[in-house]
Design an enzyme around this catalytic site. Sequence first.
Site, short mmCIF file in Angstrom:
data_model
loop_
_atom_site.label_atom_id
_atom_site.label_comp_id
_atom_site.label_asym_id
_atom_site.label_seq_id
_atom_site.Cartn_x
_atom_site.Cartn_y
_atom_site.Cartn_z
N LYS A 1 -3.05 -1.26 16.52
CA LYS A 1 -3.99 -0.59 15.62
C LYS A 1 -5.01 0.25 16.40
CE LYS A 1 -1.79 -1.40 12.35
NZ LYS A 1 -1.36 -0.37 11.40
N SER B 1 -6.40 0.02 11.22
CA SER B 1 -7.05 -1.17 10.67
C SER B 1 -8.32 -1.43 11.45
CB SER B 1 -6.13 -2.38 10.79
OG SER B 1 -6.87 -3.58 10.62
N TYR C 1 -0.84 -7.00 17.54
CA TYR C 1 -1.14 -6.26 16.31
C TYR C 1 -2.41 -5.42 16.50
CZ TYR C 1 -2.48 -5.31 11.50
OH TYR C 1 -2.85 -4.67 10.34
N ILE D 1 0.83 -1.21 0.00
CA ILE D 1 0.00 0.00 0.00
C ILE D 1 0.86 1.26 0.00
CG2 ILE D 1 -1.80 1.27 1.24
CD1 ILE D 1 -2.59 -1.17 2.62
#
Length: 322
Positions: free
Chosen positions: A202, A171, A198, A49
């Site tokens: 986020k 996310s 993770y 991205i």
Amino acid sequence: GMGWALLGAGLLLALYTLLRHGLRRAPPPRARPALRGRTAIVTGGSGGIGEATALELARDGARVVLATRNASRGEAAARRIRTETGNAEVRFMQLDLASLRSVRAFASAFLRQEPHLHLLINNAGVSAGGLTEDGFSLPFQVNHLGHFLLTQLLLERLRSCGPSRVVIVASRAHCAGRLRLDTLGHPPPGPLATFQDYCDSKLANVLHARELANRLQGTQVTCYAVHPGFVNTELFRHAPLWLKPLFLPLAWLFFCDAAEGAQTSLHCATQEGLECFSGRYFADCRPQEPWPPARDDQLARALWEASERLVGLGEDERSPSP
């Protein structure tokens, strides 16, 4: 036999295409903003991205700095983007978010070499890994703490070049995040520690944007957290081997490619008139309500203060409290 095999393959392909395109809304076509004379930093810009985002910004005429860890990959990406866009103003600068020393070195080199900064795209991310040289968990440091420090060190330049923007790639996984402030930056306990870590990072991303917007009120700097879509990039290269075969067919069906994944980042970086949404969370190029913990102002403020302590921000480097 051959005919049936071909027909079967054709049907499978048709089913796949229907599923893949039916399950995902196409992003609206993007109007091309004129970014000539504006400078952007994209972290993790050498693939996925990040590279797709940098490519579009370069196409719009921006000067783009790819801030990424690996020099050969970074230089190669810069070359690809210069060739594809005809924009010569694309350069690589080394940044390893897993090292706070490297973040400081990058910021001081950037401030010395580049007179302007209008767009900071905090895009780099990892999904797993051990501890950093600073003693924090890798995903939490790369995804949150390193970007937090980077943003603080560049904030004065963003302010003096305003109107400017910070885009933080978060996310939807923030919905499973839990921030324990007393053990912040250390891997959580339990069998799903990696996944939890993770998700925590986020959630920190969404809260960072929220508190940053508070502190930036009255300046010409705005910020946005974005969910890029579940993108089929190297983010999951750390997934355990036994999971990968389960993951691949799903990835192909549901995950968008990097160019689609870049759309919401680009929207928040360049779309006119988003200033009133500063601090908000965007998905599918629209502001959306994040999970309740991501809207908790007290938690956002506590995370900010803990992050300042963990990255060792001096008094003179801190942004004023709102």
